[in-house]
Design a protein around this motif. Structure first.
Motif, PDB file in Angstrom:
ATOM      1  N   VAL A  27       1.060  -1.283  -0.032  1.00 54.95           N
ATOM      2  CA  VAL A  27       0.425   0.086   0.405  1.00 54.95           C
ATOM      3  C   VAL A  27       0.961   1.306   0.357  1.00 54.95           C
ATOM      4  O   VAL A  27       0.883   2.449  -0.830  1.00 54.95           O
ATOM      5  CB  VAL A  27      -0.557   0.075   1.203  1.00 54.95           C
ATOM      6  N   LEU A  28       2.196   0.929   0.746  1.00 58.91           N
ATOM      7  CA  LEU A  28       3.306   2.066   0.554  1.00 58.91           C
ATOM      8  C   LEU A  28       3.662   2.947  -0.501  1.00 58.91           C
ATOM      9  O   LEU A  28       3.652   4.145  -1.062  1.00 58.91           O
ATOM     10  CB  LEU A  28       4.043   2.305   2.084  1.00 58.91           C
ATOM     11  N   ASP A  29       3.774   1.792  -1.426  1.00 60.31           N
ATOM     12  CA  ASP A  29       4.579   1.386  -2.378  1.00 60.31           C
ATOM     13  C   ASP A  29       3.647   1.976  -3.087  1.00 60.31           C
ATOM     14  O   ASP A  29       4.477   3.073  -4.215  1.00 60.31           O
ATOM     15  CB  ASP A  29       5.298   0.776  -2.961  1.00 60.31           C
ATOM     16  N   LEU A  39       3.381   9.240   5.471  1.00 56.48           N
ATOM     17  CA  LEU A  39       4.453   9.182   6.514  1.00 56.48           C
ATOM     18  C   LEU A  39       5.385   8.081   6.148  1.00 56.48           C
ATOM     19  O   LEU A  39       4.337   6.582   6.427  1.00 56.48           O
ATOM     20  CB  LEU A  39       4.370   9.737   7.562  1.00 56.48           C
ATOM     21  N   HIS A  40       6.437   7.826   6.116  1.00 56.90           N
ATOM     22  CA  HIS A  40       7.048   6.894   6.094  1.00 56.90           C
ATOM     23  C   HIS A  40       8.778   7.002   6.616  1.00 56.90           C
ATOM     24  O   HIS A  40       9.561   8.139   6.713  1.00 56.90           O
ATOM     25  CB  HIS A  40       7.291   5.701   4.405  1.00 56.90           C
ATOM     26  N   GLN A  41       9.468   5.786   6.646  1.00 56.79           N
ATOM     27  CA  GLN A  41      10.713   6.339   6.527  1.00 56.79           C
ATOM     28  C   GLN A  41      11.481   4.656   6.376  1.00 56.79           C
ATOM     29  O   GLN A  41      12.380   4.612   4.962  1.00 56.79           O
ATOM     30  CB  GLN A  41      11.279   6.416   8.160  1.00 56.79           C
ATOM     31  N   CYS A  42      12.186   3.410   7.316  1.00 57.47           N
ATOM     32  CA  CYS A  42      11.878   2.407   6.549  1.00 57.47           C
ATOM     33  C   CYS A  42      11.702   1.881   5.204  1.00 57.47           C
ATOM     34  O   CYS A  42      12.909   1.054   4.723  1.00 57.47           O
ATOM     35  CB  CYS A  42      12.591   1.794   7.837  1.00 57.47           C
ATOM     36  N   ARG A  43      10.711   1.333   5.106  1.00 61.11           N
ATOM     37  CA  ARG A  43       9.605   1.201   4.313  1.00 61.11           C
ATOM     38  C   ARG A  43       9.394  -0.488   4.311  1.00 61.11           C
ATOM     39  O   ARG A  43      10.379  -1.336   3.973  1.00 61.11           O
ATOM     40  CB  ARG A  43      10.863   1.446   3.171  1.00 61.11           C
ATOM     41  N   SER A  44      10.815  -0.923   5.487  1.00 63.81           N
ATOM     42  CA  SER A  44      10.379  -2.448   6.098  1.00 63.81           C
ATOM     43  C   SER A  44      10.229  -2.667   7.388  1.00 63.81           C
ATOM     44  O   SER A  44      10.260  -3.779   8.471  1.00 63.81           O
ATOM     45  CB  SER A  44      12.360  -2.726   6.212  1.00 63.81           C
ATOM     46  N   GLY A  45       8.866  -1.864   7.367  1.00 67.40           N
ATOM     47  CA  GLY A  45       8.676  -2.636   9.173  1.00 67.40           C
ATOM     48  C   GLY A  45       8.955  -2.756  10.405  1.00 67.40           C
ATOM     49  O   GLY A  45       8.795  -2.767  11.281  1.00 67.40           O
ATOM     50  N   SER A  46      10.060  -1.036  10.264  1.00 65.48           N
ATOM     51  CA  SER A  46      10.764  -1.538  11.569  1.00 65.48           C
ATOM     52  C   SER A  46      10.849   0.261  12.503  1.00 65.48           C
ATOM     53  O   SER A  46      10.806   0.035  13.493  1.00 65.48           O
ATOM     54  CB  SER A  46      12.412  -1.690  11.621  1.00 65.48           C
ATOM     55  N   CYS A  47       9.930   0.917  12.022  1.00 71.56           N
ATOM     56  CA  CYS A  47      10.052   2.395  12.442  1.00 71.56           C
ATOM     57  C   CYS A  47       9.007   3.191  12.619  1.00 71.56           C
ATOM     58  O   CYS A  47       8.990   3.709  13.501  1.00 71.56           O
ATOM     59  CB  CYS A  47      10.431   2.963  11.239  1.00 71.56           C
ATOM     60  N   SER A  48       7.824   1.886  12.330  1.00 69.11           N
ATOM     61  CA  SER A  48       6.335   2.399  12.765  1.00 69.11           C
ATOM     62  C   SER A  48       5.277   4.017  12.056  1.00 69.11           C
ATOM     63  O   SER A  48       4.762   3.817  12.020  1.00 69.11           O
ATOM     64  CB  SER A  48       5.828   2.615  14.714  1.00 69.11           C
ATOM     65  N   SER A  49       6.431   4.183  11.428  1.00 67.77           N
ATOM     66  CA  SER A  49       5.773   5.675  10.629  1.00 67.77           C
ATOM     67  C   SER A  49       5.195   5.546   9.920  1.00 67.77           C
ATOM     68  O   SER A  49       4.202   6.506   9.167  1.00 67.77           O
ATOM     69  CB  SER A  49       7.152   6.494   9.918  1.00 67.77           C
ATOM     70  N   CYS A  50       4.879   4.678   8.984  1.00 70.40           N
ATOM     71  CA  CYS A  50       4.176   4.377   7.512  1.00 70.40           C
ATOM     72  C   CYS A  50       2.762   3.660   8.953  1.00 70.40           C
ATOM     73  O   CYS A  50       1.770   4.063   7.727  1.00 70.40           O
ATOM     74  CB  CYS A  50       4.731   3.749   6.952  1.00 70.40           C
ATOM     75  N   MET A  51       1.901   3.913   9.746  1.00 70.57           N
ATOM     76  CA  MET A  51       1.040   2.994  10.420  1.00 70.57           C
ATOM     77  C   MET A  51       0.025   4.234   9.833  1.00 70.57           C
ATOM     78  O   MET A  51      -0.210   5.001   9.638  1.00 70.57           O
ATOM     79  CB  MET A  51       1.265   2.639  11.372  1.00 70.57           C
ATOM     80  N   ARG A  79      -2.457  -1.086  10.637  1.00 67.37           N
ATOM     81  CA  ARG A  79      -1.388  -1.729   9.336  1.00 67.37           C
ATOM     82  C   ARG A  79      -0.146  -0.642   9.011  1.00 67.37           C
ATOM     83  O   ARG A  79      -0.009   0.297   9.507  1.00 67.37           O
ATOM     84  CB  ARG A  79      -2.003  -2.222   8.244  1.00 67.37           C
ATOM     85  N   LEU A  80       0.431  -2.055   9.474  1.00 68.11           N
ATOM     86  CA  LEU A  80       2.345  -0.939   8.923  1.00 68.11           C
ATOM     87  C   LEU A  80       1.802  -0.958   6.984  1.00 68.11           C
ATOM     88  O   LEU A  80       1.989  -2.013   6.995  1.00 68.11           O
ATOM     89  CB  LEU A  80       3.549  -1.603   9.122  1.00 68.11           C
ATOM     90  N   LEU A  81       2.373   0.179   6.312  1.00 68.69           N
ATOM     91  CA  LEU A  81       1.102   0.626   5.365  1.00 68.69           C
ATOM     92  C   LEU A  81       2.221   0.238   4.619  1.00 68.69           C
ATOM     93  O   LEU A  81       2.204  -0.850   3.345  1.00 68.69           O
ATOM     94  CB  LEU A  81       0.887   1.702   4.707  1.00 68.69           C
TER      95      LEU A  81
HETATM   96  S1  FES Z   1       8.145   2.585   6.630  1.00 69.66           S
HETATM   97 FE1  FES Z   1       9.228   1.935   8.545  1.00 69.66          FE
HETATM   98  S2  FES Z   1       7.647   0.892   9.229  1.00 69.66           S
HETATM   99 FE2  FES Z   1       6.556   1.268   7.562  1.00 69.66          FE
END
Ligand code: FES
Length: 340
Positions: A27-29, A39-51, A79-81
């Motif tokens: 969904v984020l991509d 909002l996003h940062q890591c794009r790998s599930g570790s930062c929670s920014s994309c909740m 969900r983490l998008l």
């Molecule tokens: S961008 Fe970091 S958890 Fe999704």
């Protein structure tokens, strides 16, 4: 059957926008490719920014992907998008305005001003942005700092505010064998240059809320909370009542108590409860900062809560506040997980 799903995002300011998500795409991509400011940062599930919170449809997280999402958050619809693929057409609510992600993150350089031990396991690091470097951040957001001489980055939420720039203050928990901890303890000196990038994250103060604020901080989770309190105290006009509940394991691990007392002086509507798991004496409460919250603290229908600390604290605090009647959409949380 179509493998393309229509996903709608509802922002907090009432704006809504939709995107077609292809099979296998997150969904984020899809949102970022369409220019939707999620909002996003890591794009790998570790930062929670994309909740985001799923409010219509079905969407699961990619099988096998590890993430910081708590089970209770998933069950509540979060969900983490970056790891989410829709199974049907879906609608997500994003708990921030549509312009929150518009500015984007920037890279900058900062000089080390000082590194000061403020507790048995915490240092206060003050930085100053290099001339020509600048970025803005909301109180509660985080920046990434590259450990000098490595490709490793660490995330920290400033305890200072954007009004303090070019100065930035960080509170860093020292970890045994941590790469940043080792550098700070043994190598850092004034005028060393650090590469930083930010801001990131969706944990930030919603500044226009006049209702009571409950802030719960565990350990260095205090940093973004101090930034929020300072922003509230500098705000012109009537300020909301704020309750800060802060805790550490032992009295030796507490820090910034003088800074908190100073803020109480500046902001008379700030009440504080300081807890330790072991060794409480004097004004210190015995227990954790979640247990220190009482039912009558959540007496206002529009009260909001900001939680920052380890995952177990976030889970317990969310549960306790919900049991006391705080509306789930008024609870904002950021997990601090040590990286080593
Ligand atoms: S961008 Fe970091 S958890 Fe999704």
């Amino acid at each position: 059957m179509s493998s393309v799903r229509n996903v709608t995002f509802n922002f907090r300011d009432g704006k809504a926008t939709s995107v077609a998500v292809q099979q296998g795409e997150s969904v984020l991509d899809a949102a970022l490719a369409a220019g939707i400011p999620v909002l996003h940062q890591c794009r790998s599930g570790s930062c929670s920014s994309c909740m985001g919170r799923l409010v219509e449809g079905r969407a699961g997280m990619r099988a096998g992907a590890s993430s910081t999402l708590l089970r209770s958050e998933f069950d509540a619809g979060d969900r983490l998008l970056c790891l989410t693929e829709p199974e049907t057409d879906c609608t997500f609510t994003l708990n921030y305005e549509s312009d929150a992600g518009a500015a984007g993150a920037v890279k900058a350089h900062a000089f080390v001003d000082s590194v000061e031990k403020v507790a048995s396991n915490v240092v206060r690091v003050t930085l100053e942005l290099a001339e020509g470097s600048w970025f803005d951040f909301r109180p509660g957001q985080f920046i990434q700092v590259r450990v000098p001489g490595t490709d490793i980055t660490r995330s920290y939420s400033p305890s200072s505010t954007a009004a303090d720039l070019p100065k930035i203050e960080l509170l860093v928990r020292l970890l045994e064998d941590g790469v940043m901890s080792s550098w700070l303890e043994h190598a850092a000196k004034p005028d060393d240059v650090l590469e930083i990038e930010g801001p990131f994250g969706n944990f930030f103060l919603r500044e226009k809320v006049p209702a009571p604020h409950i802030m719960i901080a565990g350990g260095t989770g205090l940093a973004p909370i101090l930034s929020m309190i300072d922003t509230i105290r500098r705000k012109p006009g009537r300020k909301p009542p704020v309750l800060l509940s802060f805790g550490c394991a032992t009295p030796e691990q507490l820090f910034c108590l003088g800074d908190i007392a100073l803020r109480q002086h500046w902001l008379p509507g700030l009440a504080t409860r300081i807890s330790v798991d072991q060794g409480a004496s004097g004004d210190l409460l015995s227990g954790n900062p979640v247990d220190a919250i009482r039912h009558d603290d959540v007496g206002h229908a529009d009260a909001v809560a900001y939680l920052c600390g380890p995952p177990r604290m976030i889970e317990a605090a969310t549960q306790r506040l919900a049991n006391f009647g705080l509306r789930p959409e008024n609870i904002y949380a950021e997990q601090f997980t040590p990286s080593n």
